[in-house]
Write a protein that holds these residues in place. Sequence first.
Motif, PDB file in Angstrom:
ATOM      1  N   LEU A  91       0.848  -1.208   0.000  1.00 31.44           N
ATOM      2  CA  LEU A  91       0.000   0.000   0.000  1.00 31.44           C
ATOM      3  C   LEU A  91       0.879   1.252   0.000  1.00 31.44           C
ATOM      4  O   LEU A  91       0.625   2.199  -0.763  1.00 31.44           O
ATOM      5  CB  LEU A  91      -0.938  -0.004   1.203  1.00 31.44           C
ATOM      6  CG  LEU A  91      -1.812   1.240   1.370  1.00 31.44           C
ATOM      7  CD1 LEU A  91      -2.724   1.418   0.158  1.00 31.44           C
ATOM      8  CD2 LEU A  91      -2.610   1.173   2.657  1.00 31.44           C
ATOM      9  N   TRP A  94       2.427   1.674  -3.425  1.00 32.28           N
ATOM     10  CA  TRP A  94       1.406   2.115  -4.392  1.00 32.28           C
ATOM     11  C   TRP A  94       1.134   3.611  -4.229  1.00 32.28           C
ATOM     12  O   TRP A  94       1.055   4.344  -5.214  1.00 32.28           O
ATOM     13  CB  TRP A  94       0.123   1.302  -4.203  1.00 32.28           C
ATOM     14  CG  TRP A  94      -0.971   1.727  -5.127  1.00 32.28           C
ATOM     15  CD1 TRP A  94      -1.957   2.620  -4.878  1.00 32.28           C
ATOM     16  CD2 TRP A  94      -1.166   1.297  -6.469  1.00 32.28           C
ATOM     17  NE1 TRP A  94      -2.766   2.775  -5.965  1.00 32.28           N
ATOM     18  CE2 TRP A  94      -2.293   1.959  -6.967  1.00 32.28           C
ATOM     19  CE3 TRP A  94      -0.492   0.422  -7.314  1.00 32.28           C
ATOM     20  CZ2 TRP A  94      -2.777   1.774  -8.258  1.00 32.28           C
ATOM     21  CZ3 TRP A  94      -0.980   0.229  -8.593  1.00 32.28           C
ATOM     22  CH2 TRP A  94      -2.109   0.909  -9.056  1.00 32.28           C
ATOM     23  N   GLN A  95       0.957   4.035  -2.976  1.00 29.48           N
ATOM     24  CA  GLN A  95       0.647   5.441  -2.726  1.00 29.48           C
ATOM     25  C   GLN A  95       1.806   6.348  -3.151  1.00 29.48           C
ATOM     26  O   GLN A  95       1.589   7.451  -3.633  1.00 29.48           O
ATOM     27  CB  GLN A  95       0.324   5.656  -1.236  1.00 29.48           C
ATOM     28  CG  GLN A  95      -1.008   5.063  -0.838  1.00 29.48           C
ATOM     29  CD  GLN A  95      -1.221   5.078   0.672  1.00 29.48           C
ATOM     30  OE1 GLN A  95      -0.277   5.156   1.460  1.00 29.48           O
ATOM     31  NE2 GLN A  95      -2.485   4.987   1.062  1.00 29.48           N
ATOM     32  N   SER A  99      -0.304   7.968  -6.587  1.00 30.88           N
ATOM     33  CA  SER A  99      -1.122   8.685  -5.612  1.00 30.88           C
ATOM     34  C   SER A  99      -2.481   9.099  -6.149  1.00 30.88           C
ATOM     35  O   SER A  99      -3.375   9.419  -5.384  1.00 30.88           O
ATOM     36  CB  SER A  99      -0.374   9.911  -5.102  1.00 30.88           C
ATOM     37  OG  SER A  99      -0.093  10.778  -6.189  1.00 30.88           O
ATOM     38  N   ASP A 100      -2.671   9.061  -7.463  1.00 26.70           N
ATOM     39  CA  ASP A 100      -3.932   9.522  -8.044  1.00 26.70           C
ATOM     40  C   ASP A 100      -4.980   8.410  -8.165  1.00 26.70           C
ATOM     41  O   ASP A 100      -6.142   8.683  -8.429  1.00 26.70           O
ATOM     42  CB  ASP A 100      -3.681  10.154  -9.422  1.00 26.70           C
ATOM     43  CG  ASP A 100      -2.993   9.181 -10.375  1.00 26.70           C
ATOM     44  OD1 ASP A 100      -2.263   8.286  -9.878  1.00 26.70           O
ATOM     45  OD2 ASP A 100      -3.188   9.326 -11.588  1.00 26.70           O
ATOM     46  N   ARG A 101      -4.633   7.143  -7.968  1.00 26.28           N
ATOM     47  CA  ARG A 101      -5.589   6.039  -8.127  1.00 26.28           C
ATOM     48  C   ARG A 101      -5.642   5.194  -6.855  1.00 26.28           C
ATOM     49  O   ARG A 101      -4.675   5.128  -6.089  1.00 26.28           O
ATOM     50  CB  ARG A 101      -5.178   5.131  -9.294  1.00 26.28           C
ATOM     51  CG  ARG A 101      -5.207   5.834 -10.632  1.00 26.28           C
ATOM     52  CD  ARG A 101      -4.872   4.911 -11.766  1.00 26.28           C
ATOM     53  NE  ARG A 101      -3.805   3.965 -11.405  1.00 26.28           N
ATOM     54  CZ  ARG A 101      -3.163   3.203 -12.238  1.00 26.28           C
ATOM     55  NH1 ARG A 101      -3.463   3.231 -13.505  1.00 26.28           N
ATOM     56  NH2 ARG A 101      -2.216   2.388 -11.851  1.00 26.28           N
ATOM     57  N   GLU A 102      -6.819   4.505  -6.688  1.00 26.42           N
ATOM     58  CA  GLU A 102      -6.990   3.582  -5.555  1.00 26.42           C
ATOM     59  C   GLU A 102      -6.399   2.215  -5.923  1.00 26.42           C
ATOM     60  O   GLU A 102      -6.610   1.730  -7.032  1.00 26.42           O
ATOM     61  CB  GLU A 102      -8.484   3.402  -5.239  1.00 26.42           C
ATOM     62  CG  GLU A 102      -9.111   4.591  -4.520  1.00 26.42           C
ATOM     63  CD  GLU A 102      -8.517   4.793  -3.134  1.00 26.42           C
ATOM     64  OE1 GLU A 102      -8.374   3.812  -2.380  1.00 26.42           O
ATOM     65  OE2 GLU A 102      -8.173   5.951  -2.811  1.00 26.42           O
ATOM     66  N   PRO A 103      -5.709   1.565  -4.998  1.00 24.74           N
ATOM     67  CA  PRO A 103      -5.145   0.239  -5.293  1.00 24.74           C
ATOM     68  C   PRO A 103      -6.239  -0.835  -5.266  1.00 24.74           C
ATOM     69  O   PRO A 103      -7.218  -0.724  -4.539  1.00 24.74           O
ATOM     70  CB  PRO A 103      -4.145   0.022  -4.156  1.00 24.74           C
ATOM     71  CG  PRO A 103      -4.681   0.839  -3.030  1.00 24.74           C
ATOM     72  CD  PRO A 103      -5.341   2.042  -3.660  1.00 24.74           C
ATOM     73  N   ASN A 104      -6.052  -1.865  -6.070  1.00 21.39           N
ATOM     74  CA  ASN A 104      -7.021  -2.960  -6.051  1.00 21.39           C
ATOM     75  C   ASN A 104      -6.579  -4.028  -5.037  1.00 21.39           C
ATOM     76  O   ASN A 104      -5.513  -3.933  -4.423  1.00 21.39           O
ATOM     77  CB  ASN A 104      -7.212  -3.558  -7.453  1.00 21.39           C
ATOM     78  CG  ASN A 104      -5.944  -4.174  -8.008  1.00 21.39           C
ATOM     79  OD1 ASN A 104      -5.116  -4.685  -7.271  1.00 21.39           O
ATOM     80  ND2 ASN A 104      -5.790  -4.113  -9.330  1.00 21.39           N
TER      81      ASN A 104
END
Length: 188
Positions: A91, A94-95, A99-104
């Motif tokens: 997480l 990913w951030q 930073s502009d999208r939510e992780p799956n």
Amino acid sequence: AVLIQKGSYQVHLPSQGLVKARTQSRLAAQISGNVVATSAAFEVGGSFSEGDILVTVDDADYQAAFKLAKASVNQAKVALKEERARGEQALRDWQRLNSDREPNDLVLRKPQLEAALAQLESAQAQLEKAGLDLSRTRIAAPYDGRVISADIDTGNFVNKGQALGVIVEAAQLQVELPLSAQWRHLLD
């Protein structure tokens, strides 16, 4: 004229019968193993109290299985902690990069976390089963009673489900008394 009065009268009815226990149980082994001890009370006519150990089966294999299951639980706990840490790290990575999208769920390693949790639950169930099997190496009396038959002795090998003997509860006895047809009209 005769005066009739309601009252209680004792009636003597000749009969004979056998005393029987209301509860009779066939003891059976819930595990397999070599009988290493039997209680002195575990013989025909012997009396025992609730909770007395009547038969003891060798528990060496069951002790080992319990220790292995306990180690599996500890390993599964460590694996779950590691998987949680990997998910948290994934997480953060990913951030930092997206930073502009939510992780799956795959990015967050949720399937791997669920698998580690399932492994822990499985290991805990195996530990519970191993503990149950270990406790079953000591066969305790379910009530106060007497031994009607003892079918095994020290040194015998018993299999799961094998009958060990028959016991009866001493607290509740019953007597069946047959009555002749000439007396039945006195009963409701």
